[in-house]
Design a protein around this motif. Structure first.
Motif, mmCIF file in Angstrom:
data_model
loop_
_atom_site.group_PDB
_atom_site.id
_atom_site.type_symbol
_atom_site.label_atom_id
_atom_site.label_comp_id
_atom_site.label_asym_id
_atom_site.label_seq_id
_atom_site.Cartn_x
_atom_site.Cartn_y
_atom_site.Cartn_z
ATOM 1 N N UNK A 30 40.261 -65.969 43.595
ATOM 2 C CA UNK A 30 39.026 -65.281 43.236
ATOM 3 C C UNK A 30 39.346 -63.978 42.515
ATOM 4 N N UNK A 31 38.371 -63.422 41.765
ATOM 5 C CA UNK A 31 38.599 -62.143 41.084
ATOM 6 C C UNK A 31 39.076 -61.062 42.056
ATOM 7 N N UNK A 32 40.073 -60.310 41.626
ATOM 8 C CA UNK A 32 40.697 -59.206 42.344
ATOM 9 C C UNK A 32 41.706 -59.670 43.397
ATOM 10 N N UNK A 33 41.747 -60.975 43.696
ATOM 11 C CA UNK A 33 42.780 -61.471 44.593
ATOM 12 C C UNK A 33 44.022 -61.881 43.805
ATOM 13 N N UNK A 34 43.797 -62.227 42.547
ATOM 14 C CA UNK A 34 44.886 -62.553 41.631
ATOM 15 C C UNK A 34 44.295 -62.519 40.228
ATOM 16 N N UNK A 35 45.133 -62.738 39.217
ATOM 17 C CA UNK A 35 44.638 -62.783 37.850
ATOM 18 C C UNK A 35 44.457 -61.407 37.225
ATOM 19 N N UNK A 36 43.639 -61.355 36.175
ATOM 20 C CA UNK A 36 43.517 -60.157 35.358
ATOM 21 C C UNK A 36 42.989 -58.960 36.137
ATOM 22 N N UNK A 37 42.144 -59.177 37.149
ATOM 23 C CA UNK A 37 41.557 -58.051 37.888
ATOM 24 C C UNK A 37 42.539 -57.358 38.821
ATOM 25 N N UNK A 38 43.702 -57.917 38.973
ATOM 26 C CA UNK A 38 44.737 -57.221 39.737
ATOM 27 C C UNK A 38 45.180 -55.965 38.984
ATOM 28 N N UNK A 39 45.191 -56.048 37.658
ATOM 29 C CA UNK A 39 45.662 -54.908 36.860
ATOM 30 C C UNK A 39 44.571 -54.294 35.970
ATOM 31 N N UNK A 40 43.423 -54.943 35.877
ATOM 32 C CA UNK A 40 42.368 -54.476 34.966
ATOM 33 C C UNK A 40 41.053 -54.283 35.716
ATOM 34 N N UNK A 41 40.471 -53.110 35.547
ATOM 35 C CA UNK A 41 39.179 -52.840 36.158
ATOM 36 C C UNK A 41 38.090 -53.728 35.571
ATOM 37 N N UNK A 42 37.035 -53.915 36.348
ATOM 38 C CA UNK A 42 35.800 -54.474 35.815
ATOM 39 C C UNK A 42 34.883 -53.285 35.592
ATOM 40 N N UNK A 43 34.553 -52.995 34.332
ATOM 41 C CA UNK A 43 33.832 -51.759 34.016
ATOM 42 C C UNK A 43 32.694 -52.010 33.039
ATOM 43 N N UNK A 44 31.685 -51.144 33.131
ATOM 44 C CA UNK A 44 30.552 -51.161 32.201
ATOM 45 C C UNK A 44 30.218 -49.727 31.836
ATOM 46 N N UNK A 45 29.965 -49.486 30.543
ATOM 47 C CA UNK A 45 29.659 -48.140 30.049
ATOM 48 C C UNK A 45 28.322 -48.144 29.330
ATOM 49 N N UNK A 46 27.497 -47.138 29.624
ATOM 50 C CA UNK A 46 26.178 -47.025 29.007
ATOM 51 C C UNK A 46 25.916 -45.581 28.588
ATOM 52 N N UNK A 47 25.275 -45.409 27.415
ATOM 53 C CA UNK A 47 24.832 -44.095 26.937
ATOM 54 C C UNK A 47 23.353 -43.924 27.237
ATOM 55 N N UNK A 48 22.944 -42.665 27.495
ATOM 56 C CA UNK A 48 21.509 -42.443 27.655
ATOM 57 C C UNK A 48 20.827 -42.449 26.294
ATOM 58 N N UNK A 49 19.508 -42.346 26.286
ATOM 59 C CA UNK A 49 18.743 -42.464 25.042
ATOM 60 C C UNK A 49 19.097 -41.431 24.006
ATOM 61 N N UNK A 50 19.502 -40.234 24.461
ATOM 62 C CA UNK A 50 19.843 -39.159 23.517
ATOM 63 C C UNK A 50 21.306 -39.212 23.072
ATOM 64 N N UNK A 51 22.069 -40.087 23.694
ATOM 65 C CA UNK A 51 23.488 -40.191 23.335
ATOM 66 C C UNK A 51 24.319 -39.029 23.809
ATOM 67 N N UNK A 52 23.801 -38.272 24.794
ATOM 68 C CA UNK A 52 24.514 -37.089 25.268
ATOM 69 C C UNK A 52 25.105 -37.271 26.663
#
Length: 265
Positions: free
Chosen positions: A142-164
């Motif tokens: 399963x994810x984080x038990x082996x495979x890419x998530x062992x060394x790579x975060x699962x991440x999401x990035x969002x900007x607010x409406x003003x981009x600040x």
């Protein structure tokens, strides 16, 4: 006399059958992930279940908020992120933005999609939303038990409406934090007295970093000196994997997801 012997014999047989059933009862299921109840959170390796702490209290008191109830989620910020209250240049209002909810939804759905895909047959195809690419399936892990998530975060990035303001939510890689630690990416819940949650529910340890753009230098700076941490409950691995396709698995998982409103004030 005969009736007494017959009754005694009947009682003996009943006891034997009951003890036999107990003897041959199936063993407890092996959890897919380490248990949150047994996860340690300090250098003394104290387990969550063994001490008085805000997370344990929130779970036992069923202090849970559906991720779909955005207003209630935002109202909880003052206790879930209590450390922000006296921060200069960063406030609860900065978090009360569609960016927060969208980033969290992406993390939940991406994780759920990867769990679903890992359990599917090799002759099927699954696409997960972040990159819209085919992901590996029919995996022995399963994810984080082996495979890419062992060394790579699962991440999401969002900007607010003003981009600040930029919000980054992530589950730490297993290399950064092992799953035996509370700060590891994912656990199964385990048993907490009074909790209405299923013991096999998944719990994500979500990190939140915020960055603000300087109005003059046009450079990004950390809005808070360290990531904020909170916890989200999802359905079990089996429930996610049993959905008809990855789209349904993501929708099901997000619809059932709940914030643990731990009061850290």
């Amino acid at each position: 006399m005969y009736a007494h012997k017959a009754l005694t014999y009947s009682t003996f047989i009943t006891s034997l059958l009951l003890s036999g059933c107990a003897f041959f009862s199936p063993p407890e299921r092996e959890p897919y992930y380490p248990l949150l109840s047994e996860a340690t959170y300090s250098s003394e390796e104290i387990a969550v279940i063994e001490s008085n702490n805000v997370l344990k209290s929130a779970i036992k008191q069923n202090a849970l908020i559906s991720l779909e109830k955005q207003n209630e989620i935002e109202t909880s910020f003052s206790k879930v992120f209590a450390e922000v209250e006296n921060s200069e240049g960063f406030s609860f209002e900065d978090l009360k933005t569609p960016s927060f909810h969208q980033a969290l939804k992406t993390v939940v759905q991406q994780f759920s999609c990867e769990v679903y895909a890992s359990q599917q047959d090799a002759n099927t195809i699954q696409l997960c939303p972040q990159n819209g690419e085919i992901v590996d399936n029919n995996l022995p892990y399963l994810p984080f038990k082996d495979g890419v998530r062992v060394i790579q975060r699962l991440a999401a990035t969002e900007l607010n409406g003003e981009g600040a303001l930029q919000l980054e939510m992530f589950l730490k890689s297993t290399h950064e934090r092992p799953l035996e630690s509370l700060w590891g990416a994912v656990h199964e819940l385990g048993r907490f007295k009074g909790s209405e949650l299923a013991v096999e529910s998944l719990v994500l340890t979500v990190n939140l970093s915020a960055y603000k753009k300087d109005a003059y230098a046009h450079a990004w700076r950390a809005a808070y000196h360290e990531p904020l941490i909170f916890f989200v409950v999802l359905p079990s691995v089996d429930e996610i994997a049993d959905q008809p396709n990855e789209i349904a698995s993501m929708a099901f998982s997000f619809n059932k997801a709940k914030l643990i409103a731990a009061d850290s004030r």
